[in-house]
Design a protein around this motif. Structure first.
Motif, PDB file in Angstrom:
ATOM      1  N   GLU A   1       0.858  -1.178   0.000  1.00 62.15           N
ATOM      2  CA  GLU A   1       0.000   0.000   0.000  1.00 62.15           C
ATOM      3  C   GLU A   1       0.891   1.224   0.000  1.00 62.15           C
ATOM      4  O   GLU A   1       1.931   1.245   0.662  1.00 62.15           O
ATOM      5  N   CYS A   2       0.478   2.255  -0.746  1.00 61.59           N
ATOM      6  CA  CYS A   2       1.324   3.434  -0.874  1.00 61.59           C
ATOM      7  C   CYS A   2       0.465   4.666  -1.118  1.00 61.59           C
ATOM      8  O   CYS A   2      -0.460   4.622  -1.928  1.00 61.59           O
ATOM      9  N   ASP A   3       0.783   5.746  -0.423  1.00 59.46           N
ATOM     10  CA  ASP A   3       0.139   7.035  -0.648  1.00 59.46           C
ATOM     11  C   ASP A   3       1.039   7.873  -1.538  1.00 59.46           C
ATOM     12  O   ASP A   3       2.272   7.720  -1.511  1.00 59.46           O
ATOM     13  N   PHE A   4       0.442   8.784  -2.289  1.00 62.10           N
ATOM     14  CA  PHE A   4       1.198   9.705  -3.146  1.00 62.10           C
ATOM     15  C   PHE A   4       0.812  11.113  -2.726  1.00 62.10           C
ATOM     16  O   PHE A   4      -0.374  11.435  -2.658  1.00 62.10           O
ATOM     17  N   GLU A   5       1.819  11.956  -2.434  1.00 62.71           N
ATOM     18  CA  GLU A   5       1.552  13.287  -1.901  1.00 62.71           C
ATOM     19  C   GLU A   5       2.437  14.337  -2.547  1.00 62.71           C
ATOM     20  O   GLU A   5       3.631  14.118  -2.741  1.00 62.71           O
ATOM     21  N   LEU A   6       1.845  15.486  -2.840  1.00 61.46           N
ATOM     22  CA  LEU A   6       2.591  16.681  -3.224  1.00 61.46           C
ATOM     23  C   LEU A   6       2.869  17.426  -1.929  1.00 61.46           C
ATOM     24  O   LEU A   6       1.940  17.728  -1.171  1.00 61.46           O
ATOM     25  N   VAL A   7       4.139  17.696  -1.638  1.00 61.73           N
ATOM     26  CA  VAL A   7       4.490  18.300  -0.351  1.00 61.73           C
ATOM     27  C   VAL A   7       5.247  19.612  -0.542  1.00 61.73           C
ATOM     28  O   VAL A   7       5.941  19.813  -1.545  1.00 61.73           O
ATOM     29  N   SER A   8       5.107  20.476   0.453  1.00 64.75           N
ATOM     30  CA  SER A   8       5.838  21.745   0.475  1.00 64.75           C
ATOM     31  C   SER A   8       7.145  21.556   1.236  1.00 64.75           C
ATOM     32  O   SER A   8       7.370  20.513   1.861  1.00 64.75           O
ATOM     33  N   GLY A   9       7.980  22.580   1.236  1.00 68.90           N
ATOM     34  CA  GLY A   9       9.225  22.521   1.994  1.00 68.90           C
ATOM     35  C   GLY A   9       8.971  22.337   3.482  1.00 68.90           C
ATOM     36  O   GLY A   9       9.683  21.602   4.153  1.00 68.90           O
ATOM     37  N   GLY A  10       7.940  22.994   3.999  1.00 65.33           N
ATOM     38  CA  GLY A  10       7.592  22.855   5.414  1.00 65.33           C
ATOM     39  C   GLY A  10       7.152  21.447   5.753  1.00 65.33           C
ATOM     40  O   GLY A  10       7.483  20.917   6.813  1.00 65.33           O
ATOM     41  N   GLN A  11       6.397  20.831   4.853  1.00 64.19           N
ATOM     42  CA  GLN A  11       5.958  19.456   5.090  1.00 64.19           C
ATOM     43  C   GLN A  11       7.124  18.486   5.003  1.00 64.19           C
ATOM     44  O   GLN A  11       7.172  17.505   5.732  1.00 64.19           O
ATOM     45  N   MET A  12       8.069  18.744   4.108  1.00 67.15           N
ATOM     46  CA  MET A  12       9.247  17.870   4.011  1.00 67.15           C
ATOM     47  C   MET A  12      10.095  17.971   5.269  1.00 67.15           C
ATOM     48  O   MET A  12      10.668  16.992   5.718  1.00 67.15           O
ATOM     49  N   ALA A  13      10.186  19.174   5.844  1.00 66.85           N
ATOM     50  CA  ALA A  13      11.037  19.391   7.007  1.00 66.85           C
ATOM     51  C   ALA A  13      10.406  18.904   8.303  1.00 66.85           C
ATOM     52  O   ALA A  13      11.096  18.735   9.296  1.00 66.85           O
ATOM     53  N   SER A  14       9.102  18.678   8.307  1.00 70.01           N
ATOM     54  CA  SER A  14       8.450  18.234   9.537  1.00 70.01           C
ATOM     55  C   SER A  14       8.465  16.716   9.625  1.00 70.01           C
ATOM     56  O   SER A  14       8.552  16.020   8.625  1.00 70.01           O
ATOM     57  N   GLU A  15       8.371  16.246  10.810  1.00 70.78           N
ATOM     58  CA  GLU A  15       8.320  14.805  11.029  1.00 70.78           C
ATOM     59  C   GLU A  15       6.904  14.318  10.751  1.00 70.78           C
ATOM     60  O   GLU A  15       5.974  14.650  11.468  1.00 70.78           O
ATOM     61  N   GLY A  16       6.729  13.578   9.700  1.00 69.88           N
ATOM     62  CA  GLY A  16       5.425  13.022   9.368  1.00 69.88           C
ATOM     63  C   GLY A  16       5.296  11.620   9.934  1.00 69.88           C
ATOM     64  O   GLY A  16       6.268  11.022  10.393  1.00 69.88           O
ATOM     65  N   GLU A  17       4.094  11.114   9.889  1.00 68.26           N
ATOM     66  CA  GLU A  17       3.903   9.754  10.380  1.00 68.26           C
ATOM     67  C   GLU A  17       4.577   8.771   9.433  1.00 68.26           C
ATOM     68  O   GLU A  17       4.631   8.985   8.231  1.00 68.26           O
ATOM     69  N   GLU A  18       5.107   7.716   9.990  1.00 67.08           N
ATOM     70  CA  GLU A  18       5.783   6.706   9.187  1.00 67.08           C
ATOM     71  C   GLU A  18       4.755   5.821   8.494  1.00 67.08           C
ATOM     72  O   GLU A  18       3.953   5.160   9.145  1.00 67.08           O
ATOM     73  N   ARG A  19       4.783   5.858   7.191  1.00 61.73           N
ATOM     74  CA  ARG A  19       3.931   5.005   6.377  1.00 61.73           C
ATOM     75  C   ARG A  19       4.534   4.956   4.985  1.00 61.73           C
ATOM     76  O   ARG A  19       5.382   5.774   4.635  1.00 61.73           O
ATOM     77  N   ASN A  20       4.110   4.005   4.187  1.00 57.26           N
ATOM     78  CA  ASN A  20       4.609   3.901   2.826  1.00 57.26           C
ATOM     79  C   ASN A  20       4.002   5.022   1.994  1.00 57.26           C
ATOM     80  O   ASN A  20       2.784   5.143   1.888  1.00 57.26           O
ATOM     81  N   ARG A  21       4.884   5.839   1.428  1.00 58.08           N
ATOM     82  CA  ARG A  21       4.401   6.930   0.600  1.00 58.08           C
ATOM     83  C   ARG A  21       5.483   7.400  -0.356  1.00 58.08           C
ATOM     84  O   ARG A  21       6.673   7.202  -0.110  1.00 58.08           O
ATOM     85  N   ILE A  22       5.034   8.005  -1.430  1.00 58.94           N
ATOM     86  CA  ILE A  22       5.914   8.661  -2.390  1.00 58.94           C
ATOM     87  C   ILE A  22       5.567  10.141  -2.326  1.00 58.94           C
ATOM     88  O   ILE A  22       4.402  10.516  -2.472  1.00 58.94           O
ATOM     89  N   THR A  23       6.566  10.992  -2.090  1.00 56.88           N
ATOM     90  CA  THR A  23       6.323  12.423  -2.056  1.00 56.88           C
ATOM     91  C   THR A  23       6.941  13.089  -3.280  1.00 56.88           C
ATOM     92  O   THR A  23       7.976  12.645  -3.793  1.00 56.88           O
ATOM     93  N   LEU A  24       6.297  14.143  -3.724  1.00 57.94           N
ATOM     94  CA  LEU A  24       6.796  14.958  -4.824  1.00 57.94           C
ATOM     95  C   LEU A  24       7.013  16.357  -4.266  1.00 57.94           C
ATOM     96  O   LEU A  24       6.075  16.996  -3.785  1.00 57.94           O
ATOM     97  N   PHE A  25       8.258  16.815  -4.295  1.00 55.10           N
ATOM     98  CA  PHE A  25       8.656  18.079  -3.689  1.00 55.10           C
ATOM     99  C   PHE A  25       9.256  18.982  -4.761  1.00 55.10           C
ATOM    100  O   PHE A  25      10.233  18.627  -5.400  1.00 55.10           O
TER     101      PHE A  25
END
Length: 194
Positions: free
Chosen positions: A33-57
């Motif tokens: 299972e995998c989530d796909f997210e568009l993230v900002s610089g602030g979201q990249m720098a914050s500690e997010g919950e650990e889960r399978n995901r692909i981010t686009l920054f």
């Protein structure tokens, strides 16, 4: 050509495309299972919950080198043509296990390799795309030092990443501003009384 929402619309469209085409299995084997997210610089720098995901920054935005001068040459009567932009993305995999991280990223790489063009039908409509608009998604080579500089600027530790350039995003000039340009100087003359 599009409006000022074009930059966000491209990233959102890439993430939506990947999310909507991600299968549950390939060749009889289940994909993680995998989530796909568009993230900002602030979201990249914050500690997010650990889960399978692909981010686009979106880590860099540049004026397209081939459209700098030609935009003024083919512009409207006031000499201002569209602004051509290249969007530089870092696609990163955040997995709970090595296999989850690598399989999901490999699938996303293959998907963008097979479908490297977004047309008006796959771009989110809020940017007001023209019907003939296309955005190319091209793999970009980043030196190891450049990748490390990006990750050093962020709080989380390094994640497996790949860079892409989305080009050519053409942003229309503001038609209202072209009609009413701001006053930047004025001339006044005073004459003597006769």
């Amino acid at each position: 050509m599009a409006n000022v929402f074009a930059v966000h619309a491209v990233g959102s469209s890439i993430v939506t495309f990947l999310r909507n085409t991600y299968p549950t299995e390939i060749g009889g084997r289940a994909l993680p299972e995998c989530d796909f997210e568009l993230v900002s610089g602030g979201q990249m720098a914050s500690e997010g919950e650990e889960r399978n995901r692909i981010t686009l920054f979106l880590y860099r935005l540049t004026v397209n080198e081939h459209s700098r001068q030609s935009a003024h040459l083919r512009g409207s009567g006031n000499g201002v043509g569209p602004l051509g932009l290249d969007l530089h993305y870092l696609m990163s995999s955040w997995g709970m296990a090595a296999q989850d991280e690598q399989v999901a990223l490999t699938w996303a790489l293959r998907q963008l390799h097979e479908y490297p063009v977004l047309d008006a039908s796959s771009l989110t409509p809020d940017a007001g795309w023209a019907s003939d608009e296309v955005i190319q998604i091209i793999p970009a080579e980043l030196a190891t030092e450049d990748v490390m500089r990006i990750w050093d600027a962020l709080t989380p530790s390094y994640r497996l990443s790949v860079s892409y350039v989305a080009r050519l995003v053409r942003v229309d000039p503001d038609s209202d501003a072209a009609q009413f340009r701001p006053v930047v100087a004025g001339r006044f003359a005073y004459g003597g009384a006769a």
